[in-house]
Design a protein around this motif. Structure first.
Motif, PDB file in Angstrom:
ATOM      1  N   VAL A   1      32.278   6.195  26.696  1.00  0.00           N
ATOM      2  CA  VAL A   1      30.901   5.706  26.550  1.00  0.00           C
ATOM      3  C   VAL A   1      30.112   6.633  25.618  1.00  0.00           C
ATOM      4  CG1 VAL A   1      28.715   5.304  27.755  1.00  0.00           C
ATOM      5  CG2 VAL A   1      30.865   4.524  28.780  1.00  0.00           C
ATOM      6  N   GLU A   2      30.224   7.935  25.846  1.00  0.00           N
ATOM      7  CA  GLU A   2      29.479   8.889  25.008  1.00  0.00           C
ATOM      8  C   GLU A   2      29.871   8.733  23.539  1.00  0.00           C
ATOM      9  OE1 GLU A   2      26.962  10.785  25.415  1.00  0.00           O
ATOM     10  OE2 GLU A   2      27.079  12.182  23.726  1.00  0.00           O
ATOM     11  N   GLN A   3      31.149   8.559  23.289  1.00  0.00           N
ATOM     12  CA  GLN A   3      31.613   8.381  21.922  1.00  0.00           C
ATOM     13  C   GLN A   3      30.998   7.118  21.306  1.00  0.00           C
ATOM     14  OE1 GLN A   3      33.485  10.649  20.288  1.00  0.00           O
ATOM     15  NE2 GLN A   3      33.000   9.382  18.505  1.00  0.00           N
ATOM     16  N   ALA A   4      30.937   6.059  22.094  1.00  0.00           N
ATOM     17  CA  ALA A   4      30.357   4.797  21.592  1.00  0.00           C
ATOM     18  C   ALA A   4      28.875   4.967  21.276  1.00  0.00           C
ATOM     19  CB  ALA A   4      30.548   3.687  22.623  1.00  0.00           C
ATOM     20  N   LEU A   5      28.165   5.729  22.100  1.00  0.00           N
ATOM     21  CA  LEU A   5      26.731   5.929  21.878  1.00  0.00           C
ATOM     22  C   LEU A   5      26.505   6.662  20.556  1.00  0.00           C
ATOM     23  CD1 LEU A   5      25.535   7.005  25.476  1.00  0.00           C
ATOM     24  CD2 LEU A   5      25.703   4.718  24.509  1.00  0.00           C
ATOM     25  N   LEU A   6      27.280   7.720  20.327  1.00  0.00           N
ATOM     26  CA  LEU A   6      27.106   8.486  19.089  1.00  0.00           C
ATOM     27  C   LEU A   6      27.556   7.673  17.877  1.00  0.00           C
ATOM     28  CD1 LEU A   6      28.115  12.066  20.279  1.00  0.00           C
ATOM     29  CD2 LEU A   6      25.822  11.105  19.992  1.00  0.00           C
ATOM     30  N   THR A   7      28.614   6.875  18.049  1.00  0.00           N
ATOM     31  CA  THR A   7      29.080   6.019  16.953  1.00  0.00           C
ATOM     32  C   THR A   7      27.993   5.025  16.547  1.00  0.00           C
ATOM     33  OG1 THR A   7      31.373   6.220  17.628  1.00  0.00           O
ATOM     34  CG2 THR A   7      30.829   4.282  16.315  1.00  0.00           C
ATOM     35  N   ALA A   8      27.233   4.543  17.527  1.00  0.00           N
ATOM     36  CA  ALA A   8      26.143   3.606  17.198  1.00  0.00           C
ATOM     37  C   ALA A   8      25.168   4.257  16.228  1.00  0.00           C
ATOM     38  CB  ALA A   8      25.416   3.175  18.475  1.00  0.00           C
ATOM     39  N   PHE A   9      24.879   5.527  16.440  1.00  0.00           N
ATOM     40  CA  PHE A   9      23.939   6.224  15.549  1.00  0.00           C
ATOM     41  C   PHE A   9      24.573   6.513  14.191  1.00  0.00           C
ATOM     42  CE2 PHE A   9      21.732   6.769  19.503  1.00  0.00           C
ATOM     43  CZ  PHE A   9      20.410   6.645  19.120  1.00  0.00           C
ATOM     44  N   VAL A  10      25.740   7.113  14.234  1.00  0.00           N
ATOM     45  CA  VAL A  10      26.360   7.565  12.986  1.00  0.00           C
ATOM     46  C   VAL A  10      26.821   6.384  12.132  1.00  0.00           C
ATOM     47  CG1 VAL A  10      28.302   8.875  12.043  1.00  0.00           C
ATOM     48  CG2 VAL A  10      27.044   9.753  14.021  1.00  0.00           C
ATOM     49  N   GLY A  11      27.365   5.359  12.782  1.00  0.00           N
ATOM     50  CA  GLY A  11      27.984   4.266  12.031  1.00  0.00           C
ATOM     51  C   GLY A  11      27.077   3.083  11.772  1.00  0.00           C
ATOM     52  N   LEU A  12      26.015   2.931  12.557  1.00  0.00           N
ATOM     53  CA  LEU A  12      25.202   1.715  12.445  1.00  0.00           C
ATOM     54  C   LEU A  12      23.715   2.009  12.215  1.00  0.00           C
ATOM     55  CD1 LEU A  12      26.900  -0.160  15.435  1.00  0.00           C
ATOM     56  CD2 LEU A  12      27.197  -0.713  13.017  1.00  0.00           C
ATOM     57  N   ILE A  13      23.106   2.766  13.124  1.00  0.00           N
ATOM     58  CA  ILE A  13      21.650   2.917  13.079  1.00  0.00           C
ATOM     59  C   ILE A  13      21.215   3.771  11.878  1.00  0.00           C
ATOM     60  CG2 ILE A  13      19.656   3.887  14.287  1.00  0.00           C
ATOM     61  CD1 ILE A  13      21.092   3.034  16.939  1.00  0.00           C
ATOM     62  N   ILE A  14      21.838   4.917  11.708  1.00  0.00           N
ATOM     63  CA  ILE A  14      21.434   5.784  10.587  1.00  0.00           C
ATOM     64  C   ILE A  14      21.678   5.098   9.242  1.00  0.00           C
ATOM     65  CG2 ILE A  14      21.958   7.960   9.393  1.00  0.00           C
ATOM     66  CD1 ILE A  14      22.196   9.267  12.186  1.00  0.00           C
ATOM     67  N   PRO A  15      22.867   4.519   8.997  1.00  0.00           N
ATOM     68  CA  PRO A  15      23.054   3.811   7.721  1.00  0.00           C
ATOM     69  C   PRO A  15      22.071   2.643   7.549  1.00  0.00           C
ATOM     70  CG  PRO A  15      25.171   4.161   8.790  1.00  0.00           C
ATOM     71  CD  PRO A  15      24.118   4.566   9.779  1.00  0.00           C
ATOM     72  N   GLY A  16      21.779   1.946   8.631  1.00  0.00           N
ATOM     73  CA  GLY A  16      20.838   0.821   8.558  1.00  0.00           C
ATOM     74  C   GLY A  16      19.451   1.278   8.147  1.00  0.00           C
ATOM     75  N   MET A  17      18.991   2.362   8.774  1.00  0.00           N
ATOM     76  CA  MET A  17      17.660   2.888   8.449  1.00  0.00           C
ATOM     77  C   MET A  17      17.629   3.429   7.017  1.00  0.00           C
ATOM     78  SD  MET A  17      15.680   2.329  10.954  1.00  0.00           S
ATOM     79  CE  MET A  17      15.750   1.842  12.682  1.00  0.00           C
ATOM     80  N   GLN A  18      18.704   4.048   6.623  1.00  0.00           N
ATOM     81  CA  GLN A  18      18.790   4.596   5.264  1.00  0.00           C
ATOM     82  C   GLN A  18      18.719   3.452   4.239  1.00  0.00           C
ATOM     83  OE1 GLN A  18      22.257   7.074   4.704  1.00  0.00           O
ATOM     84  NE2 GLN A  18      21.063   8.433   3.384  1.00  0.00           N
TER      85      GLN A  18
END
Ligand SMILES: [Fe+2]
Ligand SMILES: [Fe+2]
Length: 275
Positions: free
Chosen positions: A229-246
């Protein structure tokens, strides 16, 4: 009786009043002890409650989109999402019943509240509600479900998780499409709120109780362990949210720095207040 709540599924919902897009496969119970079945039933029933609570959040999101004068397709999708989450609740209750070996009722509704964002301007507040629920919470949910699907081997659990995932991806898109459509000055006001929203959402996910221990047997039936679960949470930020915001032109350096420090969520919240 709690089942009355189920009849609130809309006939004009995504699957015309059906809970799923296609009939669910049979699940297996082989090799599960009575206690493991009880634990799995409790876990899926707890999930039903949180799904239904998210339905109430989408009532707030729908109103926020109307205030933002968002495109009608997005307003309609948020309205549909209210029903989607009620379906998710029913689907999870059905899976819980499978593990229990009998029909189980929904638990009493969880208390519901949403962040007041008092420091935000009246114009920004609805955008914060959309971005918090959709860009953050639903994107994290999608990552969580993706990893849950990967780990699951039981046909029923896997199919149920896939059904949830297919909607949560749509729900996340409501936020990203809204952000792309709002006027640039309003979008710019969001910059200072990105890190507080990130921390608040991640904290909620980390603090969410998992009423089961880590175990390959539970993962096979849709209840992933803590490390996964922790890995999935961090992946959401690194792989989806941060690139999306950028991609939308935000300065993502503060969130990147926070994630590279392990994305702390138990530190002083006042460090994250937007100004
Ligand atoms: Fe959901
Ligand atoms: Fe959702």
């Amino acid at each position: 009786m709690a089942h009355d709540q189920v009849t609130t599924l809309r006939a004009d919902g995504r699957w015309n009043g059906n809970v799923t897009s296609r009939p669910l496969p049979a699940g297996a119970l082989d090799g599960l002890s009575a206690e493991e079945r009880r634990t799995l039933s409790d876990a899926w029933l707890a999930r039903a409650s949180t799904e239904r609570r998210v339905g109430l959040s989408f009532g707030v999101v729908h109103e926020a989109l109307l205030k933002l004068d968002a495109p009608k397709t997005l307003c309609d999708l948020a309205d549909r999402a209210i029903d989607d989450e009620m379906r998710h609740g029913e689907l999870c209750r059905m899976v819980a019943s499978h593990y229990a070996g009998k029909e189980v009722d929904l638990l009493p509704d969880l208390p519901f509240s949403y962040p007041p964002h008092e420091a935000a301007s009246d114009a920004l507040r609805p955008l914060l509600h959309v971005v918090g629920q959709c860009c953050f919470n639903e994107t994290i949910a999608s990552s969580f479900l993706e990893t849950s699907v990967d780990a699951a081997t039981d046909p029923l659990a896997k199919a149920a998780l896939r059904e949830l995932l297919s909607d949560e991806i749509d729900h996340g898109r409501i936020g990203w499409a809204t952000l792309a459509a709002v006027p640039a000055p309003l979008r710019g006001q969001l910059q200072a709120w990105l890190l507080p929203l990130a921390r608040g959402n991640l904290k909620m996910w980390r603090d969410a109780s998992r009423p089961y221990p880590d175990s390959p047997a539970f993962e096979a039936h849709g209840a992933p362990g803590a490390a996964r679960v922790e890995q999935a949470l961090l992946t959401a930020f690194v792989g989806l949210i941060i690139p999306g915001m950028q991609a939308l032109g935000f300065d993502v350096a503060p969130i990147q720095a926070w994630v590279s420090r392990g994305a702390p969520t138990n530190d002083d919240p006042s460090l994250y207040v937007a100004s």
